[in-house]
Design an enzyme around this catalytic site. Structure first.
Site, PDB file in Angstrom:
ATOM      1  N   MET A  86       0.828  -1.195   0.000  1.00 49.70           N
ATOM      2  CA  MET A  86       0.000   0.000   0.000  1.00 49.70           C
ATOM      3  C   MET A  86       0.868   1.253   0.000  1.00 49.70           C
ATOM      4  SD  MET A  86      -3.190  -0.896   2.506  1.00 49.70           S
ATOM      5  CE  MET A  86      -4.191  -2.357   2.223  1.00 49.70           C
ATOM      6  N   CYS A  87       0.234   2.402   0.024  1.00 53.18           N
ATOM      7  CA  CYS A  87       0.920   3.685  -0.057  1.00 53.18           C
ATOM      8  C   CYS A  87       1.196   4.237   1.339  1.00 53.18           C
ATOM      9  CB  CYS A  87       0.078   4.679  -0.844  1.00 53.18           C
ATOM     10  SG  CYS A  87      -0.548   4.017  -2.414  1.00 53.18           S
TER      11      CYS A  87
END
Length: 259
Positions: free
Chosen positions: A1-2
């Site tokens: 994920m970011c």
């Protein structure tokens, strides 16, 4: 994920220290190598820098780390792509106009089976990410709820956004940053934290790179600066960890609403 990064301050402040730590996670100490972006507000105006290259090796990121742009509100994002190609059009933060102000948004997480929910109307995605689709839907709901003018108390608008974020979270992970250039909102789905620095200031040491700053030498006694991040950026300070469904609204560095 970011990973996410944001700042709210009561005086124009640079985010060089925090961004230096975040940029290392964009391909060096973390896997978020699919682009990055950062937006600085100056009054009602804003300037945005984006790059589809990893932040750890981006020449533009090097500029941000060495050029102390002063701002009261900043939103930044490093991307690990899960939906949409690795290119500028899918790189956060995203910006749209509402009520005569630029609204900026960044999202960490992944959503699924949302197509029937995020139906494009006035606000339409330019890229093809779940993140931008959610942003456009949020703004549309605000416009539908309050019309052409914002509510007298902006905290009412952001409290409504929190209820919308609760709906979006049913489709997956939805950690979010949202600002109109004055107020900065953070919403936690699973990973988000913040720290508010005020006098007496001390030293802070980054986790991802050997950099230490003495904020006592960089600030005045009246400064208030809040930094929001997916994970703590320093290892010698106490960060407040948000719980799933928690949200906070900041203005000029201080909390003004939240759950």
């Amino acid at each position: 994920m970011c990973e996410l990064l944001a700042m709210s301050a009561n005086v124009p402040t640079d985010i060089v220290f925090s961004f230096t730590g975040l940029a290392e996670r964009g391909g060096r100490t973390g896997p978020h190598a699919d682009g990055w972006g950062i937006t600085f507000y100056e009054g009602k105006g804003s300037r945005t820098f984006k790059d589809a290259n990893p932040s750890c090796e981006s020449a533009i990121a090097s500029l941000i780390k060495s050029y102390p742009i002063k701002s009261e509100v900043v939103v930044s994002h490093i991307r690990q792509a899960n939906r949409g190609g690795v290119n500028l059009v899918n790189t956060h933060p995203f910006t749209r106009e509402l009520w005569g102000r630029y609204w900026t948004y960044a999202h960490n997480g992944q959503l699924s089976d949302y197509e029937d929910k995020f139906v494009a109307r006035r606000y339409q995605p330019v890229g093809n990410t779940d993140s931008e689709g959610a942003f456009c839907w949020l703004l549309q709901q605000l416009a539908d709820r309050f019309g052409d003018r914002p509510p007298a108390q902006m905290s009412e608008a952001f409290a409504y956004v929190a209820t919308l974020a609760d709906e979006i979270r049913q489709f997956g992970v939805f950690n979010m940053l949202l600002t109109d250039g004055q107020y900065l909102m953070s919403y936690c789905s699973n990973n988000l934290c913040f720290i508010t620095r005020r006098a007496p200031f001390g030293k802070a040491k980054l986790i991802d790179i050997d950099v230490v700053v003495d904020f006592d030498k960089e600030t005045s006694p009246n400064d208030v600066v809040t930094v929001i991040a997916t994970r703590p950026l320093t290892n010698n300070e106490q960060w407040t960890v948000l719980q799933p469904g928690d949200w906070r609204l900041f203005r000029r560095g201080d909390i003004c609403a939240g759950s």
